[in-house]
Write an enzyme that holds these catalytic residues in place. Structure first.
Site, PDB file in Angstrom:
ATOM      1  N   TYR A  41      27.852  84.576  55.391  1.00 14.55           N
ATOM      2  CA  TYR A  41      27.495  83.861  56.633  1.00 14.55           C
ATOM      3  C   TYR A  41      28.775  83.618  57.442  1.00 14.55           C
ATOM      4  O   TYR A  41      28.808  83.889  58.646  1.00 14.55           O
ATOM      5  CB  TYR A  41      26.774  82.547  56.325  1.00 14.55           C
ATOM      6  N   GLY A 100      14.734  75.568  67.019  1.00 12.04           N
ATOM      7  CA  GLY A 100      16.111  75.058  67.042  1.00 12.04           C
ATOM      8  C   GLY A 100      16.813  75.145  68.384  1.00 12.04           C
ATOM      9  O   GLY A 100      16.276  74.759  69.430  1.00 12.04           O
ATOM     10  N   PHE A 101      18.053  75.644  68.358  1.00 11.92           N
ATOM     11  CA  PHE A 101      18.887  75.699  69.573  1.00 11.92           C
ATOM     12  C   PHE A 101      18.185  76.489  70.683  1.00 11.92           C
ATOM     13  O   PHE A 101      18.223  76.103  71.853  1.00 11.92           O
ATOM     14  CB  PHE A 101      20.232  76.396  69.306  1.00 11.92           C
ATOM     15  N   GLY A 103      16.012  84.164  69.893  1.00 14.67           N
ATOM     16  CA  GLY A 103      15.745  83.113  68.903  1.00 14.67           C
ATOM     17  C   GLY A 103      15.244  81.840  69.567  1.00 14.67           C
ATOM     18  O   GLY A 103      15.628  80.723  69.186  1.00 14.67           O
ATOM     19  N   ALA A 104      14.339  82.006  70.538  1.00 15.35           N
ATOM     20  CA  ALA A 104      13.860  80.840  71.308  1.00 15.35           C
ATOM     21  C   ALA A 104      12.668  80.152  70.649  1.00 15.35           C
ATOM     22  O   ALA A 104      12.140  79.183  71.196  1.00 15.35           O
ATOM     23  CB  ALA A 104      13.500  81.271  72.729  1.00 15.35           C
ATOM     24  N   PHE A 112      17.575  75.603  60.409  1.00 14.59           N
ATOM     25  CA  PHE A 112      18.645  76.421  59.830  1.00 14.59           C
ATOM     26  C   PHE A 112      18.753  76.263  58.297  1.00 14.59           C
ATOM     27  O   PHE A 112      18.783  77.258  57.564  1.00 14.59           O
ATOM     28  CB  PHE A 112      19.975  76.037  60.500  1.00 14.59           C
ATOM     29  N   PRO A 126      29.051  75.744  67.045  1.00 12.43           N
ATOM     30  CA  PRO A 126      28.583  74.413  66.631  1.00 12.43           C
ATOM     31  C   PRO A 126      28.847  74.146  65.146  1.00 12.43           C
ATOM     32  O   PRO A 126      28.882  75.069  64.325  1.00 12.43           O
ATOM     33  CB  PRO A 126      27.065  74.468  66.894  1.00 12.43           C
ATOM     34  N   THR A 171      18.261  71.513  62.406  1.00 10.47           N
ATOM     35  CA  THR A 171      17.230  72.433  62.921  1.00 10.47           C
ATOM     36  C   THR A 171      16.538  73.031  61.690  1.00 10.47           C
ATOM     37  O   THR A 171      16.702  72.519  60.585  1.00 10.47           O
ATOM     38  CB  THR A 171      17.877  73.576  63.731  1.00 10.47           C
ATOM     39  N   ARG A 207      10.510  86.420  67.232  1.00  9.87           N
ATOM     40  CA  ARG A 207       9.676  87.314  66.411  1.00  9.87           C
ATOM     41  C   ARG A 207       8.231  86.861  66.336  1.00  9.87           C
ATOM     42  O   ARG A 207       7.409  87.552  65.762  1.00  9.87           O
ATOM     43  CB  ARG A 207      10.218  87.338  64.970  1.00  9.87           C
TER      44      ARG A 207
HETATM   45  P1  NDP Z   1      16.654  77.887  63.573  1.00 11.33           P
HETATM   46  O1  NDP Z   1      16.322  78.452  62.247  1.00 11.33           O
HETATM   47  O2  NDP Z   1      15.981  76.656  64.013  1.00 11.33           O
HETATM   48  O3  NDP Z   1      16.462  79.005  64.699  1.00 11.33           O
HETATM   49  C1  NDP Z   1      16.853  80.331  64.497  1.00 11.33           C
HETATM   50  C2  NDP Z   1      16.172  81.193  65.529  1.00 11.33           C
HETATM   51  O4  NDP Z   1      16.630  82.562  65.357  1.00 11.33           O
HETATM   52  C3  NDP Z   1      14.652  81.214  65.330  1.00 11.33           C
HETATM   53  O5  NDP Z   1      14.014  81.314  66.587  1.00 11.33           O
HETATM   54  C4  NDP Z   1      14.457  82.493  64.537  1.00 11.33           C
HETATM   55  O6  NDP Z   1      13.182  83.054  64.639  1.00 11.33           O
HETATM   56  C5  NDP Z   1      15.484  83.387  65.218  1.00 11.33           C
HETATM   57  N1  NDP Z   1      15.721  84.579  64.421  1.00 11.33           N
HETATM   58  C6  NDP Z   1      16.198  84.652  63.165  1.00 11.33           C
HETATM   59  N2  NDP Z   1      16.227  85.931  62.757  1.00 11.33           N
HETATM   60  C7  NDP Z   1      15.759  86.675  63.782  1.00 11.33           C
HETATM   61  C8  NDP Z   1      15.524  88.046  63.975  1.00 11.33           C
HETATM   62  N3  NDP Z   1      15.794  88.936  63.024  1.00 11.33           N
HETATM   63  N4  NDP Z   1      15.009  88.461  65.161  1.00 11.33           N
HETATM   64  C9  NDP Z   1      14.735  87.574  66.143  1.00 11.33           C
HETATM   65  N5  NDP Z   1      14.920  86.250  66.018  1.00 11.33           N
HETATM   66  C10 NDP Z   1      15.429  85.814  64.843  1.00 11.33           C
HETATM   67  O7  NDP Z   1      18.235  77.657  63.534  1.00 11.33           O
HETATM   68  P2  NDP Z   1      19.281  77.216  64.666  1.00 11.33           P
HETATM   69  O8  NDP Z   1      18.624  76.955  65.943  1.00 11.33           O
HETATM   70  O9  NDP Z   1      20.112  76.164  64.065  1.00 11.33           O
HETATM   71  O10 NDP Z   1      20.160  78.545  64.748  1.00 11.33           O
HETATM   72  C11 NDP Z   1      20.420  79.222  65.951  1.00 11.33           C
HETATM   73  C12 NDP Z   1      21.791  79.866  65.863  1.00 11.33           C
HETATM   74  O11 NDP Z   1      22.769  78.846  65.703  1.00 11.33           O
HETATM   75  C13 NDP Z   1      21.987  80.796  64.680  1.00 11.33           C
HETATM   76  O12 NDP Z   1      22.744  81.908  65.111  1.00 11.33           O
HETATM   77  C14 NDP Z   1      22.784  79.952  63.685  1.00 11.33           C
HETATM   78  O13 NDP Z   1      23.559  80.753  62.825  1.00 11.33           O
HETATM   79  C15 NDP Z   1      23.638  79.160  64.631  1.00 11.33           C
HETATM   80  N6  NDP Z   1      24.208  77.904  64.135  1.00 11.33           N
HETATM   81  C16 NDP Z   1      23.414  76.930  63.589  1.00 11.33           C
HETATM   82  C17 NDP Z   1      23.985  75.734  63.173  1.00 11.33           C
HETATM   83  C18 NDP Z   1      23.190  74.660  62.524  1.00 11.33           C
HETATM   84  O14 NDP Z   1      23.793  73.840  61.797  1.00 11.33           O
HETATM   85  N7  NDP Z   1      21.906  74.557  62.762  1.00 11.33           N
HETATM   86  C19 NDP Z   1      25.414  75.480  63.387  1.00 11.33           C
HETATM   87  C20 NDP Z   1      26.135  76.586  63.931  1.00 11.33           C
HETATM   88  C21 NDP Z   1      25.540  77.727  64.323  1.00 11.33           C
HETATM   89  P3  NDP Z   1      12.129  82.977  63.405  1.00 11.33           P
HETATM   90  O15 NDP Z   1      11.499  81.629  63.543  1.00 11.33           O
HETATM   91  O16 NDP Z   1      11.226  84.129  63.663  1.00 11.33           O
HETATM   92  O17 NDP Z   1      12.919  83.110  62.150  1.00 11.33           O
HETATM   93  C1  8X3 Z   2      25.961  76.386  60.554  1.00  8.92           C
HETATM   94  C2  8X3 Z   2      26.955  75.348  60.178  1.00  8.92           C
HETATM   95  O1  8X3 Z   2      28.417  74.488  58.270  1.00  8.92           O
HETATM   96  O2  8X3 Z   2      26.277  75.413  57.673  1.00  8.92           O
HETATM   97  O3  8X3 Z   2      26.561  77.493  61.152  1.00  8.92           O
HETATM   98  O4  8X3 Z   2      28.041  76.847  58.359  1.00  8.92           O
HETATM   99  S1  8X3 Z   2      27.444  75.549  58.545  1.00  8.92           S
END
Ligand code: NDP
Ligand code: 8X3
Length: 251
Positions: free
Chosen positions: A153, A13-14, A9-10, A190, A183, A188, A34
């Site tokens: 979720y 976001g994170f 997931g690079a 998200f 986190p 992001t 992807r």
């Molecule tokens: P983003 O949406 O910015 O990034 C998500 C990343 O995951 C993207 O690169 C996305 O790619 C990739 N991804 C999603 N589905 C797939 C898949 N099927 N195959 C390959 N890559 C995939 O969100 P975040 O950076 O915030 O999320 C990263 C992680 O952190 C997640 O696991 C999320 O649940 C978790 N998280 C996020 C929080 C938040 O508040 N933001 C807090 C806590 C946890 P693509 O662009 O192709 O969709």
């Molecule tokens: C993302 C944070 O609060 O939307 O994992 O579940 S929250």
């Protein structure tokens, strides 16, 4: 010393922020996602900014065959993986259990749980060979407490927490560290994904307080990899200062 870091997931976001933080510290990277063109752009930026070696792998973590094929294709120069960061994941919808969409549930299970398992299983032989590897799983505050309309979720992130604990026990003989980072709210893509492109709903999540930024979580992920070989941070719950847990957010 330079390490090889594989990040899922690079492309956003994170994961993208982690790629920058680990590259800035001189590490070799395998960035996965992807979106082929986004990965290519990311590689170009990382190489030109940080002069590091970068390999890209384009696959969907939900696709078991594609995951194993991609990992098997890793060139010899990148095979000594020190750190696997299972970051790819998403939330879809914010609905009551009775209204939630089954397809959304399945995508979250397939991505957040099954995808993490596939990638871990595929990369594990390389981590075992490494002899002092580290797995970092990105969970969530949603994996610590279940909140209203978070049903699947939250369940998927509770699974990430449980899988992390189980990995840590079973991988003790292989000397593999396992760290779960949980986190809280971070700004992001998200929420835009969760609300299916509804920018107003997504923006409202971050209004009235200073949420975490992607780089904050990336810095924490980097920090846990800098500790001595005999020290493992098992779990880290990281929120912005305005958030106490899933329920208390001061706006
Ligand atoms: P983003 O949406 O910015 O990034 C998500 C990343 O995951 C993207 O690169 C996305 O790619 C990739 N991804 C999603 N589905 C797939 C898949 N099927 N195959 C390959 N890559 C995939 O969100 P975040 O950076 O915030 O999320 C990263 C992680 O952190 C997640 O696991 C999320 O649940 C978790 N998280 C996020 C929080 C938040 O508040 N933001 C807090 C806590 C946890 P693509 O662009 O192709 O969709
Ligand atoms: C993302 C944070 O609060 O939307 O994992 O579940 S929250």
């Amino acid at each position: 010393m330079s390490k090889t870091i594989l990040i899922t997931g690079a492309t956003s976001g994170f994961g993208e922020a982690m790629a920058h933080v680990f590259a800035a510290a001189g590490n070799k990277l395998i960035v996965t996602g992807r979106k082929e063109s986004v990965l290519a752009r990311l590689k170009e930026t990382l190489v030109s900014k940080h002069n590091v070696t970068v390999h890209t792998l384009c696959f969907d973590v939900q696709n078991k065959e594609a995951v194993f094929e991609a990992v098997n294709s890793i060139p010899a120069a990148f095979k000594n993986i020190d750190v696997l960061i299972n970051n790819a994941g998403l939330a879809l919808g914010r609905d009551t259990f009775q209204d939630a969409n089954l397809d959304d549930w399945e995508t979250m299970i397939d991505t957040n749980v099954k995808g993490l398992l596939y990638v871990s299983k595929a990369v594990l032989p390389l981590l075992i060979q490494n002899k002092k590897a580290h797995i970092i799983n990105i969970g969530s505050t949603a994996g610590v407490e279940v909140y209203k309309e978070g049903n699947l979720y939250c369940a998927s992130k509770h699974a990430v927490a449980a899988i992390s604990k189980s990995m840590r026990i079973d991988l003790l003989p292989q000397h593999i560290k396992v760290t779960a980072i949980h986190p809280g709210a971070a700004e992001t893509n998200f929420s835009s994904t969760r609300f299916k492109g509804d920018g107003i709903k997504a923006a409202a999540v971050y209004e009235g307080y200073k949420a975490l930024e992607a780089v904050d979580v990336a810095n924490v992920a980097y920090y846990v990899t800098t500790l001595p070989d005999h020290v493992c941070i098992n779990e880290l719950l990281v929120t912005c200062t305005s958030q106490a847990n899933s329920f208390y957010l001061h706006k």
